[in-house]
Design a protein around this motif. Structure first.
Motif, PDB file in Angstrom:
ATOM      1  N   ALA A 186       0.827  -1.199   0.000  1.00 28.54           N
ATOM      2  CA  ALA A 186       0.000   0.000   0.000  1.00 28.54           C
ATOM      3  C   ALA A 186       0.866   1.255   0.000  1.00 28.54           C
ATOM      4  CB  ALA A 186      -0.923  -0.002   1.218  1.00 28.54           C
ATOM      5  N   VAL A 187       1.967   1.246   0.774  1.00 30.75           N
ATOM      6  CA  VAL A 187       2.851   2.412   0.821  1.00 30.75           C
ATOM      7  C   VAL A 187       3.486   2.641  -0.550  1.00 30.75           C
ATOM      8  CG1 VAL A 187       4.900   3.388   1.915  1.00 30.75           C
ATOM      9  CG2 VAL A 187       3.298   2.047   3.275  1.00 30.75           C
ATOM     10  N   PHE A 188       3.975   1.562  -1.169  1.00 28.52           N
ATOM     11  CA  PHE A 188       4.577   1.706  -2.495  1.00 28.52           C
ATOM     12  C   PHE A 188       3.565   2.213  -3.513  1.00 28.52           C
ATOM     13  CE2 PHE A 188       7.561  -1.884  -1.099  1.00 28.52           C
ATOM     14  CZ  PHE A 188       8.456  -0.973  -0.561  1.00 28.52           C
ATOM     15  N   SER A 189       2.341   1.744  -3.417  1.00 26.11           N
ATOM     16  CA  SER A 189       1.315   2.188  -4.351  1.00 26.11           C
ATOM     17  C   SER A 189       1.022   3.671  -4.169  1.00 26.11           C
ATOM     18  CB  SER A 189       0.044   1.358  -4.155  1.00 26.11           C
ATOM     19  OG  SER A 189      -0.993   1.805  -4.991  1.00 26.11           O
ATOM     20  N   LEU A 190       0.959   4.130  -2.919  1.00 22.67           N
ATOM     21  CA  LEU A 190       0.725   5.558  -2.662  1.00 22.67           C
ATOM     22  C   LEU A 190       1.885   6.406  -3.138  1.00 22.67           C
ATOM     23  CD1 LEU A 190      -0.905   5.311   0.876  1.00 22.67           C
ATOM     24  CD2 LEU A 190      -2.058   5.909  -1.255  1.00 22.67           C
ATOM     25  N   LEU A 191       3.135   5.918  -2.963  1.00 22.83           N
ATOM     26  CA  LEU A 191       4.299   6.681  -3.420  1.00 22.83           C
ATOM     27  C   LEU A 191       4.326   6.765  -4.947  1.00 22.83           C
ATOM     28  CD1 LEU A 191       7.048   5.356  -0.966  1.00 22.83           C
ATOM     29  CD2 LEU A 191       5.877   7.562  -0.914  1.00 22.83           C
ATOM     30  N   ARG A 192       3.956   5.658  -5.633  1.00 25.98           N
ATOM     31  CA  ARG A 192       3.891   5.727  -7.083  1.00 25.98           C
ATOM     32  C   ARG A 192       2.822   6.710  -7.544  1.00 25.98           C
ATOM     33  NH1 ARG A 192       4.554   0.067  -6.593  1.00 25.98           N
ATOM     34  NH2 ARG A 192       2.286  -0.217  -6.817  1.00 25.98           N
ATOM     35  N   TYR A 193       1.730   6.744  -6.823  1.00 28.73           N
ATOM     36  CA  TYR A 193       0.672   7.701  -7.155  1.00 28.73           C
ATOM     37  C   TYR A 193       1.159   9.144  -6.936  1.00 28.73           C
ATOM     38  CZ  TYR A 193      -3.631  10.407  -6.620  1.00 28.73           C
ATOM     39  OH  TYR A 193      -4.606  11.371  -6.733  1.00 28.73           O
ATOM     40  N   LYS A 194       1.969   9.352  -5.890  1.00 27.61           N
ATOM     41  CA  LYS A 194       2.499  10.694  -5.616  1.00 27.61           C
ATOM     42  C   LYS A 194       3.440  11.129  -6.734  1.00 27.61           C
ATOM     43  CE  LYS A 194       5.168  13.350  -2.231  1.00 27.61           C
ATOM     44  NZ  LYS A 194       5.911  13.302  -0.952  1.00 27.61           N
ATOM     45  N   GLU A 195       4.257  10.192  -7.231  1.00 27.66           N
ATOM     46  CA  GLU A 195       5.181  10.528  -8.315  1.00 27.66           C
ATOM     47  C   GLU A 195       4.450  10.891  -9.600  1.00 27.66           C
ATOM     48  OE1 GLU A 195       7.667   7.169  -8.713  1.00 27.66           O
ATOM     49  OE2 GLU A 195       8.774   7.503  -6.827  1.00 27.66           O
ATOM     50  N   SER A 196       3.254  10.277  -9.797  1.00 31.76           N
ATOM     51  CA  SER A 196       2.505  10.564 -11.021  1.00 31.76           C
ATOM     52  C   SER A 196       1.737  11.864 -10.965  1.00 31.76           C
ATOM     53  CB  SER A 196       1.531   9.422 -11.301  1.00 31.76           C
ATOM     54  OG  SER A 196       0.542   9.346 -10.273  1.00 31.76           O
ATOM     55  N   LEU A 197       1.689  12.502  -9.764  1.00 29.27           N
ATOM     56  CA  LEU A 197       0.929  13.743  -9.636  1.00 29.27           C
ATOM     57  C   LEU A 197       1.675  14.902 -10.283  1.00 29.27           C
ATOM     58  CD1 LEU A 197      -0.369  13.555  -5.939  1.00 29.27           C
ATOM     59  CD2 LEU A 197      -1.690  13.264  -8.028  1.00 29.27           C
ATOM     60  N   ASP A 198       0.909  15.913 -10.641  1.00 26.86           N
ATOM     61  CA  ASP A 198       1.481  17.140 -11.182  1.00 26.86           C
ATOM     62  C   ASP A 198       2.206  17.886 -10.063  1.00 26.86           C
ATOM     63  OD1 ASP A 198       2.094  19.323 -12.638  1.00 26.86           O
ATOM     64  OD2 ASP A 198       0.030  20.022 -12.941  1.00 26.86           O
ATOM     65  N   PRO A 199       3.426  18.361 -10.303  1.00 27.72           N
ATOM     66  CA  PRO A 199       4.137  19.085  -9.215  1.00 27.72           C
ATOM     67  C   PRO A 199       3.356  20.262  -8.668  1.00 27.72           C
ATOM     68  CG  PRO A 199       5.615  18.569 -11.035  1.00 27.72           C
ATOM     69  CD  PRO A 199       4.244  18.199 -11.506  1.00 27.72           C
ATOM     70  N   ALA A 200       2.523  20.859  -9.509  1.00 33.16           N
ATOM     71  CA  ALA A 200       1.727  21.987  -9.008  1.00 33.16           C
ATOM     72  C   ALA A 200       0.663  21.533  -8.029  1.00 33.16           C
ATOM     73  CB  ALA A 200       1.067  22.717 -10.174  1.00 33.16           C
ATOM     74  N   ASN A 201       0.318  20.207  -8.064  1.00 34.06           N
ATOM     75  CA  ASN A 201      -0.711  19.673  -7.173  1.00 34.06           C
ATOM     76  C   ASN A 201      -0.089  18.714  -6.165  1.00 34.06           C
ATOM     77  OD1 ASN A 201      -3.290  19.366  -6.190  1.00 34.06           O
ATOM     78  ND2 ASN A 201      -3.828  17.747  -7.656  1.00 34.06           N
ATOM     79  N   SER A 202       1.126  18.989  -5.756  1.00 35.61           N
ATOM     80  CA  SER A 202       1.836  18.078  -4.849  1.00 35.61           C
ATOM     81  C   SER A 202       1.227  18.069  -3.460  1.00 35.61           C
ATOM     82  CB  SER A 202       3.314  18.485  -4.755  1.00 35.61           C
ATOM     83  OG  SER A 202       3.411  19.839  -4.285  1.00 35.61           O
ATOM     84  N   GLU A 203       0.496  19.122  -3.080  1.00 33.53           N
ATOM     85  CA  GLU A 203      -0.141  19.171  -1.774  1.00 33.53           C
ATOM     86  C   GLU A 203      -1.548  18.583  -1.833  1.00 33.53           C
ATOM     87  OE1 GLU A 203       1.222  20.074   1.068  1.00 33.53           O
ATOM     88  OE2 GLU A 203       3.129  20.375   0.025  1.00 33.53           O
ATOM     89  N   ASP A 204      -1.690  17.512  -2.578  1.00 33.44           N
ATOM     90  CA  ASP A 204      -2.989  16.857  -2.694  1.00 33.44           C
ATOM     91  C   ASP A 204      -3.394  16.271  -1.360  1.00 33.44           C
ATOM     92  OD1 ASP A 204      -5.278  15.671  -3.960  1.00 33.44           O
ATOM     93  OD2 ASP A 204      -4.200  13.763  -3.860  1.00 33.44           O
ATOM     94  N   LYS A 205      -4.626  16.581  -0.893  1.00 36.43           N
ATOM     95  CA  LYS A 205      -5.093  16.140   0.421  1.00 36.43           C
ATOM     96  C   LYS A 205      -6.408  15.392   0.276  1.00 36.43           C
ATOM     97  CE  LYS A 205      -3.020  19.927   3.093  1.00 36.43           C
ATOM     98  NZ  LYS A 205      -3.287  21.002   4.089  1.00 36.43           N
ATOM     99  N   VAL A 206      -6.578  14.403   1.149  1.00 36.22           N
ATOM    100  CA  VAL A 206      -7.833  13.679   1.286  1.00 36.22           C
ATOM    101  C   VAL A 206      -8.209  13.747   2.748  1.00 36.22           C
ATOM    102  CG1 VAL A 206      -8.957  11.448   1.177  1.00 36.22           C
ATOM    103  CG2 VAL A 206      -7.453  12.163  -0.671  1.00 36.22           C
ATOM    104  N   LEU A 207      -9.381  14.304   3.005  1.00 44.09           N
ATOM    105  CA  LEU A 207      -9.848  14.507   4.375  1.00 44.09           C
ATOM    106  C   LEU A 207      -8.840  15.319   5.178  1.00 44.09           C
ATOM    107  CD1 LEU A 207     -11.228  10.944   5.150  1.00 44.09           C
ATOM    108  CD2 LEU A 207     -12.487  12.931   4.373  1.00 44.09           C
ATOM    109  N   GLY A 208      -8.121  16.232   4.478  1.00 42.03           N
ATOM    110  CA  GLY A 208      -7.178  17.119   5.143  1.00 42.03           C
ATOM    111  C   GLY A 208      -5.814  16.512   5.411  1.00 42.03           C
TER     112      GLY A 208
END
Length: 928
Positions: free
Chosen positions: A479-501
């Motif tokens: 699960a941690v690796f999957s979340l980190l891969r998802y973070k790498e695929s995010l746009d750098p401008a949206n790096s502060e992506d939050k879910v439930l804060g």
């Protein structure tokens, strides 16, 4: 010639090189295939051809037999040809072959039909015929045609006698006899049959037939025919005589002349080229033998060429119409030819249209006259309710199933996942070591939110799944690796992506410290599975990814981070709620789990059940179910065989008891009757002795004593026979009762086998009861897997206690939309707008009256609804018993809150007394 793949096998001609070698070197050795006469230069070519002939792929052209090699097919054709030519009338052969020569017909069947109609009533000299002299068709004689007299001899019988005398005199003197040519135009197939019969009527011909013998009939008819023959015509006067008959009383033997025999004869004797409008031609050898002219007459040749040209022009015209107008380079005919051709085409078109209209009218009239009745059962949507069915009580509209009564229907898909999870846990309760529970209990457990009062059902379900997933291969921190891969695929401008804060960094950092040893946590039953919430987080960490569990991030955020004290629960839409990191003690994790929504809990359990399917324990259980199903099938066959045997024996005993309807014999009455007779006889003998005296009196008394003894012996034998018969009847009745009990036992065993079969089949695959006319699937989940339909003492048990209706699948929806008739209008009429279900929609019948109305709505004239109604009838007792039991349980527990409210103690509701809180896992491995 034999056929290979519907084509004639053509023999190989010697090659040019081989012919040159034969001329230059006549002594060169070659390879000869003796059966066909083919010559090959090399052994490889000879062997290849022989191998081809030995293949079982040839067909006899005459009989149609297939699967033969070439030589077998040739022998079959020769044998059939010998038999055919031996049976076929020899004098008829030249006439038929002359008629067939140069005929242009597209199909052999048409040629055979024309020849048969032309020659069936025309006979020739030397033919063997059957003559019916009486006109009753009961007595027929075999004869040979001696002379044929055309219609010109019909009116004057004396002229036939004069010609016969002249012919006999010419034969006696050795002079040639002038033969009368019979049927001069009868063999011309170009002339229509009506015109030929008008000019040369076969009914006006007279034949002199020499009678040879009576027709040989079958054995069972010979007696009748011979008797009839002796009554009407003396055989001695008929045999050997010369009779004058007409065609109405003559016939040919069916073995020598029929359409099938004629077809085989013509196909064996004629041939035709593959070109358009090619004529049928008699084979040269046969033509020379029977005197058939092999030179095509000039008139016939011109007619064939005209027909070929017409066919060619017709095809050319069709091709030009298809390809478009001709180019400028093509030559144009004269104006007169164009006009004539246009007029001919217009006339032909009019004739064709008139003929098509006439044929269409005849076809419609024939269909209307011979309309076949519909054979039921048929396609369900083709069945329409008639007025008679409506008067008989058939339901027009289906009762609307309830969607509100389904749990968790607010969120699309939640109920389906909830139902799947419950079915998996109940069906595989044995390998999971989990006791069964009802769907209502599982629903209440999912809704349970009191952290200080743990729910044993939730703890046991999660713990047994965690134990099972320890045996399934996993990747650490997936699960941690999957979340980190998802973070790498995010746009750098949206790096502060939050879910439930909570950001991804906060979530992954917190995850690294919790649930690392989840596979070694004991989770003992005696300790109420303490710690299962933290082990659940570790299980999700190592098994889940964003690909196989899309809601992973949201659910882990809720489990690892707590809300403010003012917030009791998070909703899926509350993404902006203020969250603070918690140190994460076990009690706090448990509180966070109990704050999850039912949809989140269902998603977790559904994901864990999907993983558990691939576990070794589940696979072993499914294989065991397959083996037990095979054993049950064999046992069912044996029980049915034994039941059939018992029923046959009972039928025999019933016949024996019916054959003796006499009442049982009362021995006391018989003894009393015999005593009365003896007393009466004694008194009579005493009176006679006293009156008469002397020797006469003694002799009379002795005779009476002998008669009395004989009567007593007769009565004794009757009593003995009656007792034996009565004992036999009693024994038969006792045996009948015993067999009846055995049959009842076997029927109960068959019912048990059906229940066991359903349980085991549910462990392999879950299938609906059937479909209705609109492809809605009907489900009943009780009595499958670890669950049972009957408890101890025969008490009815249930799992859901309801019948579920699922909308048609996307494939079935496409089938409905492809139908020509308006299915949407019919669904609105028969289901109602509120009762229509789409793909993925569910509804339920919880009431017995609604279920009765639904069964009454089903129409057994359709395939699907007939099968569905049969399955509902098969399990009807258990379905209704489970529904009644559930209604009683729901009613009993629904009365408790009202009683508490009446006591003004609403806040003191004791949740621990609810059925789902009283549930205990009796299959736990370490249960005390």
């Amino acid at each position: 010639m034999p056929l290979c793949r519907r084509k004639r096998v053509v023999l190989i001609e010697p090659s040019e090189s081989l012919l040159v070698i034969a001329r230059n070197n006549p002594n060169k050795q070659v390879f000869l295939l003796e059966q066909t006469g083919e010559i090959f230069e090399s052994y490889e070519a000879y062997a290849a051809r022989m191998s081809f002939y030995r293949l079982k792929q040839f067909q006899c052209e005459v009989t149609g037999k297939s699967g033969l090699d070439y030589f077998q097919a040739v022998e079959s054709e020769r044998q059939e040809a010998r038999t055919l030519h031996a049976r076929f009338s020899e004098p008829l052969k030249p006439a038929i072959l002359k008629a067939v020569q140069w005929q242009v017909m597209s199909r052999l069947d048409h040629l055979v039909e024309a020849v048969y109609e032309r020659f069936k009533d025309r006979y020739f000299v030397g033919e063997k015929v059957l003559v019916d002299l009486t006109g009753t068709n009961l007595v027929r004689y075999v004869g040979v045609v001696n002379r044929v007299y055309p219609p010109k001899y019909n009116a004057d019988p004396s002229s036939r006698d004069v010609y016969a005398e002249q012919a006999d005199a010419a034969e006696a003197s050795g002079k040639p006899v002038e033969q009368i040519i019979p049927h001069p135009i009868g063999g011309d197939l170009k002339t229509p049959v009506k015109d030929v019969n008008a000019q040369d009527d076969p009914n006006l011909y007279y034949y002199w037939v020499h009678i040879l013998e009576p027709e040989k009939e079958k054995g069972e008819k010979s007696g009748k025919n011979s008797a009839k023959q002796n009554e009407e015509l003396p055989t001695s006067k008929v045999i050997g005589s010369l009779m004058e008959v007409q065609c109405a009383r003559m016939s040919r033997d069916r073995l020598s002349f029929s359409k099938s025999i004629l077809r085989r004869f013509i196909r064996d004797c004629v041939d035709r080229e593959a070109a358009v409008a090619s004529p049928w031609t008699v084979k040269p050898e046969i033509a020379r033998r029977y005197g058939v002219d092999t030179d095509m007459p000039e008139e016939t040749r011109k007619g064939v060429e005209t027909m070929k040209k017409g066919e060619s022009d017709k095809r050319k015209k069709a091709w030009e119409d298809k390809e478009g107008p001709p180019s400028k380079k093509q030559k144009k005919g004269s104006a007169a030819e164009e006009k004539a051709r246009a007029a001919a085409l217009a006339a032909e078109k009019r004739e064709r249209e008139e003929r098509e209209k006439k044929e269409e009218a005849e076809r419609l009239a024939a269909e209307k006259k011979k309309k076949k009745p519909v054979r039921y059962p048929t396609e369900d949507l083709d069945v329409r309710l008639s007025d008679k069915d409506k008067k008989a009580g058939m339901k027009v509209k289906r009762p609307v199933p309830s969607r509100v009564a389904l749990p968790f229907q607010d969120n699309f898909g939640s109920f389906e996942h909830f139902l799947y999870t419950w079915n998996f846990l109940v069906v595989y309760g044995q390998p999971l070591h989990l006791s069964t529970f009802t769907l209502d209990e599982f629903e209440h457990a999912i809704r349970h939110s009191l952290a200080d009062l743990p729910c044993p059902l939730l703890a046991e379900v999660h713990s047994t799944l965690i134990y099972n997933l320890r045996t399934v291969p996993f990747q650490r921190h997936s699960a941690v690796f999957s979340l980190l891969r998802y973070k790498e695929s995010l746009d750098p401008a949206n790096s502060e992506d939050k879910v439930l804060g909570i950001t991804l960094d906060q979530l992954t950092t917190t995850m690294s410290d919790i649930g690392n040893n989840w596979e070694r946590v004991p989770l003992r039953f005696s300790e109420t599975r303490d710690g299962w919430e933290e082990a659940l987080i570790g299980c999700l960490k190592d098994h889940a990814t964003l690909e196989n569990f899309p809601r992973l991030r949201e659910i882990l955020t809720k489990l690892l981070f707590s809300t403010d004290t003012s917030t009791d629960r998070l909703s899926p839409s509350s993404s902006s709620s203020a969250l603070t990191e918690s140190p994460g003690p076990n009690s706090t994790v448990a509180q966070r789990y109990h704050a999850l929504t039912p949809q989140d809990r269902i998603a977790i359990l559904s994901f864990m059940c999907n993983l558990a399917v691939s576990s070794k324990a589940i696979h072993i259980h499914m294989e065991s179910c397959e083996e037990q199903l095979t054993a049950l099938r064999k046992e069912k066959i044996e029980v049915n065989r034994q039941k059939k045997q018992y029923n046959e024996e009972m039928n025999v005993l019933s016949q024996e008891t019916k054959e003796d309807p006499s009442p049982p014999v009362d021995e006391d009455v018989v003894m009393q009757d015999s005593g009365d007779v003896s007393d009466a006889a004694g008194s009579e003998s005493g009176s006679e002795i006293s009156s008469n005296g002397g020797k006469g009196k003694k002799g009379t008394a002795r005779q009476k004593d002998l008669r009395q003894k004989a009567q007593l012996q007769a009565h004794a034998k009757q009593r003995e026979a009656a007792r034996a018969k009565q004992a036999s009847v009693k024994q038969a009745l006792a045996e009948h009762r015993r067999l009846d009990e055995e049959v009842n036992k076997l029927e109960r065993r068959l019912e048990g086998i059906e229940r066991e079969f359903r349980k085991l089949l549910g462990g392999v695959r879950v299938k609906p009861l059937g479909k209705d006319r609109f492809h809605n699937r009907v489900w009943w989940f009780d009595g499958m897997g670890a669950a049972s339909l009957v408890g101890s003492g025969g008490v009815a048990q249930y799992g859901t206690g309801r019948i579920f209706i699922q909308g048609p699948s996307e494939f079935d929806e496409e089938i409905l939309n492809r139908r020509d008739d308006d299915v949407a209008t019919r669904r609105s009429e028969e289901e109602g707008i509120e009762g229509q279900l789409g793909p993925g929609d569910w509804a339920v019948y919880s009431d017995l009256e609604e279920l009765d109305d639904f069964v009454a709505w089903l129409n057994p004239k359709g395939h699907r609804e007939l099968a569905l109604k049969g399955m509902l009838s098969k399990w009807w007792i258990h379905i209704t018993a489970g529904m009644r039991r559930r209604i009683a349980d729901v009613t009993a527990h629904a009365k408790l809150p009202e009683a508490r409210r009446s006591a003004r103690t609403k806040a003191n509701h004791d949740v621990s007394r609810e059925p789902y809180m009283l549930w205990t896992n009796r299959r736990a491995v370490n249960a005390s």
